[in-house]
Design a protein around this motif. Structure first.
Motif, PDB file in Angstrom:
ATOM      1  N   SER A  46       0.838  -1.184   0.000  1.00  0.00           N
ATOM      2  CA  SER A  46       0.000   0.000   0.000  1.00  0.00           C
ATOM      3  C   SER A  46       0.875   1.236   0.000  1.00  0.00           C
ATOM      4  CB  SER A  46      -0.899   0.014   1.238  1.00  0.00           C
ATOM      5  OG  SER A  46      -1.731  -1.104   1.246  1.00  0.00           O
ATOM      6  N   SER A  48       1.540   4.786   1.179  1.00  0.00           N
ATOM      7  CA  SER A  48       1.198   5.778   2.185  1.00  0.00           C
ATOM      8  C   SER A  48       1.296   7.164   1.569  1.00  0.00           C
ATOM      9  CB  SER A  48       2.157   5.674   3.373  1.00  0.00           C
ATOM     10  OG  SER A  48       1.997   6.787   4.220  1.00  0.00           O
ATOM     11  N   SER A  51       4.613   8.877   1.678  1.00  0.00           N
ATOM     12  CA  SER A  51       5.595   8.612   0.623  1.00  0.00           C
ATOM     13  C   SER A  51       5.515   9.633  -0.503  1.00  0.00           C
ATOM     14  CB  SER A  51       5.393   7.217   0.036  1.00  0.00           C
ATOM     15  OG  SER A  51       5.552   6.239   1.022  1.00  0.00           O
ATOM     16  N   LEU A  87      -2.890   4.515   1.483  1.00  0.00           N
ATOM     17  CA  LEU A  87      -2.983   4.440   2.932  1.00  0.00           C
ATOM     18  C   LEU A  87      -2.830   5.817   3.568  1.00  0.00           C
ATOM     19  CD1 LEU A  87      -2.975   2.801   5.619  1.00  0.00           C
ATOM     20  CD2 LEU A  87      -0.493   2.639   5.341  1.00  0.00           C
ATOM     21  N   PRO A  89      -1.963   6.765   7.069  1.00  0.00           N
ATOM     22  CA  PRO A  89      -1.460   5.979   8.195  1.00  0.00           C
ATOM     23  C   PRO A  89      -2.027   6.389   9.547  1.00  0.00           C
ATOM     24  CG  PRO A  89       0.244   7.425   7.340  1.00  0.00           C
ATOM     25  CD  PRO A  89      -0.928   7.567   6.439  1.00  0.00           C
TER      26      PRO A  89
END
Length: 120
Positions: A46, A48, A51, A87, A89
């Motif tokens: 996945s 995030s 990133s 995602l 988080p």
């Protein structure tokens, strides 16, 4: 032993038949590491939004605009990836202004953290 993966094109072949025990042990360990490397490099995870440059726990206008862009980039990336999950988080609060995307198919947005629109 043969270690190969079709998705990355890696292919290793060796035969430790004539080697001493220590060399066989090292080659077996090497083969195990290569297998793990090949498996981990051929599996997408996945994506995030961190990133893609998202800024957590900041309600400033600059952070909200940055997070809007990061979410957009993550969604478009997921649209071209084999793992189509974006995602947010856990443990983070991401403010954003708006996100506008087109042409997405079968995307999952996993919201474990908080997405918020600033109140002022």
């Amino acid at each position: 032993a043969v270690v190969s993966t079709q998705s990355t094109g890696l292919h290793f072949r060796f035969t430790p038949i004539c080697l001493s025990f220590m060399k066989v042990y090292h080659i077996t360990l090497l083969a195990s590491c290569l297998i793990l490397l090949c498996l981990s490099s051929s599996v997408d995870c996945s994506q995030s939004i961190l990133s893609f440059g998202a800024i957590a726990n900041d309600q400033s206008n600059a952070a909200c605009w940055t997070n809007s862009k990061a979410i957009t980039k993550a969604l478009y990336y997921a649209n071209t990836s084999s793992d189509r999950t974006v995602l947010v988080p856990e443990g983070y609060n991401f403010c954003y202004f708006y996100v506008e995307v087109y042409g997405l198919q079968n995307i999952i947005i996993e919201i474990d953290g908080i997405l918020s629109i600033p109140t002022t």
